[in-house]
Write a protein that holds these residues in place. Structure first.
Motif, mmCIF file in Angstrom:
data_model
loop_
_atom_site.group_PDB
_atom_site.id
_atom_site.type_symbol
_atom_site.label_atom_id
_atom_site.label_comp_id
_atom_site.label_asym_id
_atom_site.label_seq_id
_atom_site.Cartn_x
_atom_site.Cartn_y
_atom_site.Cartn_z
ATOM 1 N N ARG A 168 0.869 -1.268 -0.046
ATOM 2 C CA ARG A 168 0.065 0.017 -0.069
ATOM 3 C C ARG A 168 0.893 1.357 -0.096
ATOM 4 N NH1 ARG A 168 -3.917 -2.520 -1.449
ATOM 5 N NH2 ARG A 168 -5.470 -3.610 -0.228
ATOM 6 N N LEU A 169 0.334 2.248 -0.742
ATOM 7 C CA LEU A 169 1.233 3.394 -0.730
ATOM 8 C C LEU A 169 1.276 4.231 0.463
ATOM 9 C CD1 LEU A 169 2.824 5.366 -3.145
ATOM 10 C CD2 LEU A 169 0.663 6.593 -2.656
ATOM 11 N N LEU A 170 2.155 4.318 1.198
ATOM 12 C CA LEU A 170 2.131 5.148 2.501
ATOM 13 C C LEU A 170 2.927 6.618 2.072
ATOM 14 C CD1 LEU A 170 2.749 2.186 4.759
ATOM 15 C CD2 LEU A 170 0.478 3.173 4.196
ATOM 16 N N ALA A 171 4.035 6.415 1.484
ATOM 17 C CA ALA A 171 4.845 7.594 1.259
ATOM 18 C C ALA A 171 4.351 8.461 0.345
ATOM 19 C CB ALA A 171 6.298 7.088 0.995
ATOM 20 N N HIS A 172 4.509 9.793 0.775
ATOM 21 C CA HIS A 172 3.953 10.945 -0.356
ATOM 22 C C HIS A 172 2.932 10.480 -1.085
ATOM 23 C CE1 HIS A 172 7.808 12.944 0.702
ATOM 24 N NE2 HIS A 172 8.280 11.523 0.622
ATOM 25 N N PRO A 173 1.436 10.382 -0.449
ATOM 26 C CA PRO A 173 0.183 9.878 -1.069
ATOM 27 C C PRO A 173 -0.139 11.179 -1.755
ATOM 28 C CG PRO A 173 0.005 10.553 1.046
ATOM 29 C CD PRO A 173 1.483 10.139 1.101
ATOM 30 N N LEU A 174 -0.981 11.144 -2.885
ATOM 31 C CA LEU A 174 -1.569 12.139 -3.724
ATOM 32 C C LEU A 174 -2.394 12.678 -3.034
ATOM 33 C CD1 LEU A 174 -0.992 13.161 -6.620
ATOM 34 C CD2 LEU A 174 -2.678 11.782 -7.357
ATOM 35 N N ALA A 175 -2.548 14.152 -3.083
ATOM 36 C CA ALA A 175 -3.403 14.721 -2.475
ATOM 37 C C ALA A 175 -4.321 16.000 -3.771
ATOM 38 C CB ALA A 175 -2.892 15.704 -1.801
ATOM 39 N N LEU A 176 -5.520 16.001 -3.642
ATOM 40 C CA LEU A 176 -6.081 16.931 -4.866
ATOM 41 C C LEU A 176 -6.818 17.825 -4.041
ATOM 42 C CD1 LEU A 176 -7.805 14.153 -6.992
ATOM 43 C CD2 LEU A 176 -5.515 15.150 -7.112
ATOM 44 N N CYS A 177 -6.917 19.178 -4.549
ATOM 45 C CA CYS A 177 -7.467 20.372 -4.067
ATOM 46 C C CYS A 177 -8.929 20.580 -4.853
ATOM 47 C CB CYS A 177 -6.560 21.770 -3.982
ATOM 48 S SG CYS A 177 -7.560 23.007 -3.287
ATOM 49 N N HIS A 231 3.664 12.214 4.304
ATOM 50 C CA HIS A 231 2.692 11.802 5.257
ATOM 51 C C HIS A 231 3.406 11.416 6.610
ATOM 52 C CE1 HIS A 231 -0.479 9.688 7.183
ATOM 53 N NE2 HIS A 231 -1.444 10.184 6.385
ATOM 54 N N PRO A 232 3.036 11.994 7.950
ATOM 55 C CA PRO A 232 3.544 11.889 9.001
ATOM 56 C C PRO A 232 3.515 10.351 9.363
ATOM 57 C CG PRO A 232 1.615 12.915 9.380
ATOM 58 C CD PRO A 232 1.625 12.808 7.961
ATOM 59 N N GLU A 233 2.763 9.390 9.078
ATOM 60 C CA GLU A 233 2.657 8.071 9.406
ATOM 61 C C GLU A 233 3.517 7.154 8.663
ATOM 62 O OE1 GLU A 233 -1.552 7.266 10.278
ATOM 63 O OE2 GLU A 233 -1.857 9.090 11.143
ATOM 64 N N THR A 234 4.125 7.603 7.866
ATOM 65 C CA THR A 234 4.935 6.559 6.801
ATOM 66 C C THR A 234 6.256 6.033 7.563
ATOM 67 O OG1 THR A 234 4.407 8.155 4.809
ATOM 68 C CG2 THR A 234 6.382 6.587 4.768
ATOM 69 N N PRO A 235 6.177 4.732 7.555
ATOM 70 C CA PRO A 235 7.378 4.075 8.239
ATOM 71 C C PRO A 235 8.580 4.447 7.550
ATOM 72 C CG PRO A 235 5.932 2.479 7.148
ATOM 73 C CD PRO A 235 5.198 3.807 6.740
ATOM 74 N N GLY A 236 9.733 4.590 8.213
ATOM 75 C CA GLY A 236 10.951 4.557 7.593
ATOM 76 C C GLY A 236 11.775 3.601 7.662
ATOM 77 N N ASP A 237 11.168 2.667 7.539
ATOM 78 C CA ASP A 237 11.967 1.328 7.410
ATOM 79 C C ASP A 237 12.221 0.490 6.080
ATOM 80 O OD1 ASP A 237 9.432 0.378 6.709
ATOM 81 O OD2 ASP A 237 9.022 -0.955 8.347
ATOM 82 N N GLY A 238 11.939 1.544 4.894
ATOM 83 C CA GLY A 238 12.178 0.746 3.756
ATOM 84 C C GLY A 238 11.267 -0.304 3.256
ATOM 85 N N SER A 239 10.125 -0.609 3.852
ATOM 86 C CA SER A 239 9.134 -1.819 3.596
ATOM 87 C C SER A 239 8.561 -1.150 2.675
ATOM 88 C CB SER A 239 8.445 -1.975 4.571
ATOM 89 O OG SER A 239 7.670 -0.716 5.044
ATOM 90 N N PRO A 240 7.730 -2.045 1.687
ATOM 91 C CA PRO A 240 6.960 -1.954 0.506
ATOM 92 C C PRO A 240 5.913 -0.842 0.923
ATOM 93 C CG PRO A 240 6.990 -4.062 0.434
ATOM 94 C CD PRO A 240 7.824 -3.572 1.736
ATOM 95 N N GLY A 241 5.885 0.193 0.425
ATOM 96 C CA GLY A 241 4.831 1.310 0.569
ATOM 97 C C GLY A 241 5.454 2.590 1.256
ATOM 98 N N SER A 242 6.704 2.282 1.900
ATOM 99 C CA SER A 242 7.377 3.440 2.716
ATOM 100 C C SER A 242 8.060 4.245 1.514
ATOM 101 C CB SER A 242 8.231 2.964 3.725
ATOM 102 O OG SER A 242 9.277 2.157 3.271
ATOM 103 N N LEU A 243 8.247 3.799 0.536
ATOM 104 C CA LEU A 243 9.044 4.358 -0.796
ATOM 105 C C LEU A 243 8.176 4.508 -1.621
ATOM 106 C CD1 LEU A 243 12.330 2.155 -0.623
ATOM 107 C CD2 LEU A 243 12.063 4.484 0.339
ATOM 108 N N ARG A 244 7.865 5.609 -2.160
ATOM 109 C CA ARG A 244 6.661 5.867 -3.150
ATOM 110 C C ARG A 244 7.359 5.307 -4.906
ATOM 111 N NH1 ARG A 244 3.872 11.448 -4.813
ATOM 112 N NH2 ARG A 244 3.016 10.648 -6.838
ATOM 113 N N GLU A 245 6.451 4.433 -5.145
ATOM 114 C CA GLU A 245 6.602 3.733 -6.569
ATOM 115 C C GLU A 245 5.092 4.307 -7.400
ATOM 116 O OE1 GLU A 245 8.472 0.264 -7.158
ATOM 117 O OE2 GLU A 245 9.173 0.084 -5.068
#
Length: 126
Positions: free
Chosen positions: A22-31, A101-115
């Motif tokens: 699941r994407l956790l790092a830098h999710p997309l936001a729309l205004c 996102h402040p809740e992004t884990p910093g462990d390099g797990s899938p989702g913690s790096l944006r792809e």
């Protein structure tokens, strides 16, 4: 074709190899375009080796209504209009960004790096 109405539509999604990620790092936001005043847009040059273009940046306004899409999977996509040439009162631009996102884990797990990947399509109206 540009003499008639046209729009630019964007498709955006995560592209993780692991279907459970699941994407956790830098999710997309729309205004919400209805919350953006014309004065909020700031023209900015975008320089390329063979041409100079222009994009808009957005000035802060407490009236802006943002929404974000946390924990997206690779099977989910966002489709949104980023530009419309019509000037009849409908939304012309959709400001969008990614954020830390402040809740992004910093462990390099899938989702913690944006792809992610995006595709922009031109829609021409008759």
């Amino acid at each position: 074709m540009l003499a008639r109405r046209f729009a630019i539509v964007q498709v955006w999604r995560p592209i993780y190899a692991d279907p459970r990620a699941r994407l956790l790092a830098h999710p997309l936001a729309l205004c919400d375009a209805r919350s953006v005043a014309p004065a909020d847009f700031i023209a900015a040059e975008r320089r390329h080796p063979t041409r100079v273009g222009e994009i808009y940046q957005l000035a802060y306004n407490p009236a802006h209504r943002w929404t974000h899409f946390p924990a997206m999977s690779r099977d989910e996509a966002l489709v949104f209009k980023v530009y419309d040439s019509a000037t009849d009162g409908r939304a012309r631009f959709t400001p969008h960004t990614a954020f830390a996102h402040p809740e992004t884990p910093g462990d390099g797990s899938p989702g913690s790096l944006r792809e992610s990947i995006e595709l922009r399509c031109l829609a021409f109206f008759g």
